[in-house]
Design a protein around this motif. Structure first.
Motif, PDB file in Angstrom:
ATOM      1  N   VAL A 195      -0.096  10.706  -5.272  1.00 15.11           N
ATOM      2  CA  VAL A 195       0.736   9.739  -5.984  1.00 15.11           C
ATOM      3  C   VAL A 195      -0.156   8.658  -6.569  1.00 15.11           C
ATOM      4  O   VAL A 195      -1.045   8.135  -5.902  1.00 15.11           O
ATOM      5  CB  VAL A 195       1.798   9.118  -5.032  1.00 15.11           C
ATOM      6  CG1 VAL A 195       2.558   7.996  -5.721  1.00 15.11           C
ATOM      7  CG2 VAL A 195       2.757  10.196  -4.538  1.00 15.11           C
ATOM      8  N   ARG A 196       0.058   8.342  -7.846  1.00 12.64           N
ATOM      9  CA  ARG A 196      -0.706   7.290  -8.528  1.00 12.64           C
ATOM     10  C   ARG A 196       0.075   5.985  -8.483  1.00 12.64           C
ATOM     11  O   ARG A 196       1.296   5.979  -8.558  1.00 12.64           O
ATOM     12  CB  ARG A 196      -0.935   7.664  -9.995  1.00 12.64           C
ATOM     13  CG  ARG A 196      -1.770   8.911 -10.226  1.00 12.64           C
ATOM     14  CD  ARG A 196      -3.246   8.719  -9.928  1.00 12.64           C
ATOM     15  NE  ARG A 196      -3.821   7.548 -10.539  1.00 12.64           N
ATOM     16  CZ  ARG A 196      -4.316   7.478 -11.775  1.00 12.64           C
ATOM     17  NH1 ARG A 196      -4.310   8.543 -12.543  1.00 12.64           N
ATOM     18  NH2 ARG A 196      -4.825   6.352 -12.229  1.00 12.64           N
ATOM     19  N   VAL A 197      -0.637   4.882  -8.381  1.00 11.38           N
ATOM     20  CA  VAL A 197      -0.026   3.554  -8.358  1.00 11.38           C
ATOM     21  C   VAL A 197      -0.080   2.955  -9.756  1.00 11.38           C
ATOM     22  O   VAL A 197      -1.157   2.834 -10.345  1.00 11.38           O
ATOM     23  CB  VAL A 197      -0.748   2.613  -7.362  1.00 11.38           C
ATOM     24  CG1 VAL A 197      -0.188   1.205  -7.442  1.00 11.38           C
ATOM     25  CG2 VAL A 197      -0.637   3.150  -5.951  1.00 11.38           C
ATOM     26  N   LYS A 207      -8.833   4.680  -5.415  1.00 13.90           N
ATOM     27  CA  LYS A 207      -9.062   3.271  -5.074  1.00 13.90           C
ATOM     28  C   LYS A 207      -7.777   2.582  -4.615  1.00 13.90           C
ATOM     29  O   LYS A 207      -7.757   1.377  -4.410  1.00 13.90           O
ATOM     30  CB  LYS A 207      -9.617   2.519  -6.288  1.00 13.90           C
ATOM     31  CG  LYS A 207     -10.868   3.097  -6.867  1.00 13.90           C
ATOM     32  CD  LYS A 207     -12.060   2.429  -6.285  1.00 13.90           C
ATOM     33  CE  LYS A 207     -13.303   3.002  -6.970  1.00 13.90           C
ATOM     34  NZ  LYS A 207     -14.487   2.383  -6.545  1.00 13.90           N
ATOM     35  N   GLU A 208      -6.691   3.349  -4.460  1.00 15.20           N
ATOM     36  CA  GLU A 208      -5.410   2.772  -4.064  1.00 15.20           C
ATOM     37  C   GLU A 208      -5.477   2.243  -2.637  1.00 15.20           C
ATOM     38  O   GLU A 208      -6.198   2.781  -1.808  1.00 15.20           O
ATOM     39  CB  GLU A 208      -4.283   3.818  -4.128  1.00 15.20           C
ATOM     40  CG  GLU A 208      -4.093   4.480  -5.459  1.00 15.20           C
ATOM     41  CD  GLU A 208      -4.915   5.752  -5.621  1.00 15.20           C
ATOM     42  OE1 GLU A 208      -5.783   6.037  -4.770  1.00 15.20           O
ATOM     43  OE2 GLU A 208      -4.693   6.462  -6.607  1.00 15.20           O
ATOM     44  N   ARG A 209      -4.712   1.185  -2.368  1.00 14.39           N
ATOM     45  CA  ARG A 209      -4.568   0.708  -0.995  1.00 14.39           C
ATOM     46  C   ARG A 209      -3.665   1.697  -0.262  1.00 14.39           C
ATOM     47  O   ARG A 209      -2.637   2.104  -0.789  1.00 14.39           O
ATOM     48  CB  ARG A 209      -3.919  -0.675  -0.974  1.00 14.39           C
ATOM     49  CG  ARG A 209      -4.809  -1.752  -1.569  1.00 14.39           C
ATOM     50  CD  ARG A 209      -4.140  -3.116  -1.558  1.00 14.39           C
ATOM     51  NE  ARG A 209      -3.792  -3.483  -0.194  1.00 14.39           N
ATOM     52  CZ  ARG A 209      -2.714  -4.175   0.143  1.00 14.39           C
ATOM     53  NH1 ARG A 209      -1.875  -4.593  -0.768  1.00 14.39           N
ATOM     54  NH2 ARG A 209      -2.467  -4.479   1.400  1.00 14.39           N
ATOM     55  N   VAL A 210      -4.058   2.099   0.954  1.00 17.41           N
ATOM     56  CA  VAL A 210      -3.282   3.050   1.749  1.00 17.41           C
ATOM     57  C   VAL A 210      -2.994   2.422   3.110  1.00 17.41           C
ATOM     58  O   VAL A 210      -3.903   1.880   3.749  1.00 17.41           O
ATOM     59  CB  VAL A 210      -4.031   4.391   1.933  1.00 17.41           C
ATOM     60  CG1 VAL A 210      -3.231   5.355   2.805  1.00 17.41           C
ATOM     61  CG2 VAL A 210      -4.337   5.012   0.580  1.00 17.41           C
ATOM     62  N   PRO A 217       0.805  -1.224   0.000  1.00 15.90           N
ATOM     63  CA  PRO A 217       0.000   0.000   0.000  1.00 15.90           C
ATOM     64  C   PRO A 217       0.839   1.276   0.000  1.00 15.90           C
ATOM     65  O   PRO A 217       2.012   1.270   0.354  1.00 15.90           O
ATOM     66  CB  PRO A 217      -0.808  -0.113   1.298  1.00 15.90           C
ATOM     67  CG  PRO A 217       0.011  -0.975   2.183  1.00 15.90           C
ATOM     68  CD  PRO A 217       0.748  -1.930   1.274  1.00 15.90           C
ATOM     69  N   LEU A 218       0.196   2.365  -0.394  1.00 11.66           N
ATOM     70  CA  LEU A 218       0.804   3.690  -0.306  1.00 11.66           C
ATOM     71  C   LEU A 218       0.839   4.130   1.152  1.00 11.66           C
ATOM     72  O   LEU A 218       0.040   3.684   1.970  1.00 11.66           O
ATOM     73  CB  LEU A 218      -0.028   4.726  -1.076  1.00 11.66           C
ATOM     74  CG  LEU A 218      -0.120   4.604  -2.579  1.00 11.66           C
ATOM     75  CD1 LEU A 218      -1.090   5.651  -3.121  1.00 11.66           C
ATOM     76  CD2 LEU A 218       1.232   4.739  -3.230  1.00 11.66           C
TER      77      LEU A 218
END
Length: 93
Positions: free
Chosen positions: A64-66, A82-85, A54-55
């Motif tokens: 920041v984009r994954v 929708k990124e995992r953080v 995750p970020l």
């Protein structure tokens, strides 16, 4: 980097070995389209389980984009938001 270059981005790599992003990608303005600048964190992922690290909250807050890259070279951005953080930050010992 090649995947981004093929999609019209100009790419600069973070060569310091540390920091909260790996690449800066800029898509120049074209016609009525504004230029687009994104900070990219490249993550390898397992296609079978679709997992990646995750970020951090700092990365998330900074936009920041994954960019996920699988073993076979398939690349895709995780949908923005929708990124995992990572929930908790590691505390200093």
């Amino acid at each position: 980097m090649a995947w981004l270059l093929a999609r019209g981005y100009v790419v600069a790599k973070n060569v310091s070995g540390w920091g909260f992003f790996d690449l800066v990608a800029v898509k120049p303005a074209s016609g009525s389209r504004e230029p687009e600048t994104i900070l990219v964190d490249v993550k390898s992922y397992n296609q079978k389980h679709y997992t990646y690290s995750p970020l951090t909250k700092k990365q998330s807050w900074s936009g920041v984009r994954v960019l996920l890259v699988s073993d076979d070279g398939h690349c895709e951005f995780v949908e923005s938001g929708k990124e995992r953080v990572r929930e908790k930050t590691k505390s200093a010992v």
